[in-house]
Design a protein around this motif. Structure first.
Motif, PDB file in Angstrom:
ATOM      1  N   SER A   1       0.839  -1.187   0.000  1.00  0.00           N
ATOM      2  CA  SER A   1       0.000   0.000   0.000  1.00  0.00           C
ATOM      3  C   SER A   1       0.882   1.247   0.000  1.00  0.00           C
ATOM      4  O   SER A   1       1.986   1.250   0.527  1.00  0.00           O
ATOM      5  CB  SER A   1      -0.887  -0.008   1.245  1.00  0.00           C
ATOM      6  OG  SER A   1      -1.583   1.205   1.359  1.00  0.00           O
TER       7      SER A   1
ATOM      8  N   ARG B   1       0.392   3.707   1.736  1.00  0.00           N
ATOM      9  CA  ARG B   1       0.504   4.126   3.138  1.00  0.00           C
ATOM     10  C   ARG B   1       1.776   3.610   3.789  1.00  0.00           C
ATOM     11  O   ARG B   1       2.336   4.270   4.661  1.00  0.00           O
ATOM     12  CB  ARG B   1      -0.712   3.655   3.921  1.00  0.00           C
ATOM     13  CG  ARG B   1      -1.976   4.345   3.516  1.00  0.00           C
ATOM     14  CD  ARG B   1      -3.128   3.822   4.373  1.00  0.00           C
ATOM     15  NE  ARG B   1      -4.390   4.256   3.849  1.00  0.00           N
ATOM     16  CZ  ARG B   1      -4.947   5.415   4.162  1.00  0.00           C
ATOM     17  NH1 ARG B   1      -4.325   6.236   4.951  1.00  0.00           N
ATOM     18  NH2 ARG B   1      -6.111   5.733   3.656  1.00  0.00           N
TER      19      ARG B   1
ATOM     20  N   TRP C   1      -5.055   3.345   9.582  1.00  0.00           N
ATOM     21  CA  TRP C   1      -4.944   2.097   8.831  1.00  0.00           C
ATOM     22  C   TRP C   1      -6.262   1.313   8.811  1.00  0.00           C
ATOM     23  O   TRP C   1      -6.372   0.294   8.145  1.00  0.00           O
ATOM     24  CB  TRP C   1      -3.859   1.213   9.438  1.00  0.00           C
ATOM     25  CG  TRP C   1      -2.504   1.744   9.205  1.00  0.00           C
ATOM     26  CD1 TRP C   1      -1.886   2.748   9.893  1.00  0.00           C
ATOM     27  CD2 TRP C   1      -1.590   1.331   8.199  1.00  0.00           C
ATOM     28  NE1 TRP C   1      -0.648   2.987   9.380  1.00  0.00           N
ATOM     29  CE2 TRP C   1      -0.431   2.114   8.341  1.00  0.00           C
ATOM     30  CE3 TRP C   1      -1.619   0.385   7.195  1.00  0.00           C
ATOM     31  CZ2 TRP C   1       0.670   1.979   7.526  1.00  0.00           C
ATOM     32  CZ3 TRP C   1      -0.516   0.240   6.392  1.00  0.00           C
ATOM     33  CH2 TRP C   1       0.602   1.029   6.546  1.00  0.00           C
TER      34      TRP C   1
ATOM     35  N   ASP D   1      -7.965   1.238   5.101  1.00  0.00           N
ATOM     36  CA  ASP D   1      -6.937   1.198   4.061  1.00  0.00           C
ATOM     37  C   ASP D   1      -7.537   0.674   2.757  1.00  0.00           C
ATOM     38  O   ASP D   1      -7.987  -0.449   2.668  1.00  0.00           O
ATOM     39  CB  ASP D   1      -5.779   0.305   4.507  1.00  0.00           C
ATOM     40  CG  ASP D   1      -4.608   0.371   3.551  1.00  0.00           C
ATOM     41  OD1 ASP D   1      -4.571   1.331   2.754  1.00  0.00           O
ATOM     42  OD2 ASP D   1      -3.752  -0.498   3.628  1.00  0.00           O
ATOM     43  N   LYS D   2      -7.551   1.533   1.750  1.00  0.00           N
ATOM     44  CA  LYS D   2      -8.066   1.145   0.437  1.00  0.00           C
ATOM     45  C   LYS D   2      -6.933   0.951  -0.553  1.00  0.00           C
ATOM     46  O   LYS D   2      -7.169   0.720  -1.718  1.00  0.00           O
ATOM     47  CB  LYS D   2      -9.016   2.230  -0.072  1.00  0.00           C
ATOM     48  CG  LYS D   2     -10.205   2.432   0.804  1.00  0.00           C
ATOM     49  CD  LYS D   2     -11.050   3.568   0.262  1.00  0.00           C
ATOM     50  CE  LYS D   2     -12.128   3.883   1.255  1.00  0.00           C
ATOM     51  NZ  LYS D   2     -12.035   5.217   1.790  1.00  0.00           N
ATOM     52  N   GLY D   3      -5.679   1.143  -0.077  1.00  0.00           N
ATOM     53  CA  GLY D   3      -4.539   0.974  -0.959  1.00  0.00           C
ATOM     54  C   GLY D   3      -4.112   2.241  -1.663  1.00  0.00           C
ATOM     55  O   GLY D   3      -3.139   2.264  -2.365  1.00  0.00           O
ATOM     56  N   ASP D   4      -4.872   3.320  -1.490  1.00  0.00           N
ATOM     57  CA  ASP D   4      -4.479   4.569  -2.106  1.00  0.00           C
ATOM     58  C   ASP D   4      -4.838   5.708  -1.188  1.00  0.00           C
ATOM     59  O   ASP D   4      -5.521   5.545  -0.198  1.00  0.00           O
ATOM     60  CB  ASP D   4      -5.175   4.747  -3.468  1.00  0.00           C
ATOM     61  CG  ASP D   4      -6.689   4.748  -3.347  1.00  0.00           C
ATOM     62  OD1 ASP D   4      -7.192   4.298  -2.296  1.00  0.00           O
ATOM     63  OD2 ASP D   4      -7.368   5.160  -4.299  1.00  0.00           O
TER      64      ASP D   4
END
Length: 134
Positions: free
Chosen positions: A61, A63, A127, A130-133
């Motif tokens: 991710s 993040r 976190w 968290d959607k990966g973007d």
């Protein structure tokens, strides 16, 4: 007799050359000294014993990288506070103002606080969603 301005940088240049030479020497030396044989034991799975499947280059991710950069950023900011703490008492003698050093660090911590506030408002450290973007 005056010394040319360039000669003042000779010790720095020598230190840089020695550092690069030492690094290059260690890399070249390890190549020639080390063994380069891939045996069955070296290529066998290790630790848990599970056979490796797929590519090791998995996606992370964004993040993860943001938190890593923020750690480095705030770590460097703490490093900048150390010299201030060491000369805090001497600032009174230099400036004549009793609160100059304290006001100086308050301004600095204000900038750090604004940065932390921005990070929290942006949700970089959250976190749970968290959607990966970003």
């Amino acid at each position: 007799m005056t010394v040319p301005y360039f000669w003042q940088y000779i010790p720095l240049l020598m230190q840089i050359l020695v550092a690069f030479g030492l690094g290059l020497g260690m890399a070249v030396g390890s190549y020639f000294i080390g063994r380069h044989r891939n045996t069955k034991t070296k290529l066998a799975t290790y630790e848990c014993g599970i056979e490796a499947v797929g590519d090791a280059r998995g996606r992370f991710s964004v993040r993860f990288y943001m938190v890593a950069m923020l750690f480095i950023l705030f770590d460097v900011e703490v490093v900048f506070m150390m010299p201030w703490a060491v000369i805090y008492r001497q600032l009174y003698n230099i400036t004549g103002s009793r609160f100059f050093g304290f006001e100086e660090i308050l301004v600095y911590l204000g900038f750090v606080g604004v940065g932390i506030f921005y990070i929290v408002k942006k949700g970089i450290l959250d976190w749970s969603n968290d959607k990966g973007d970003l």
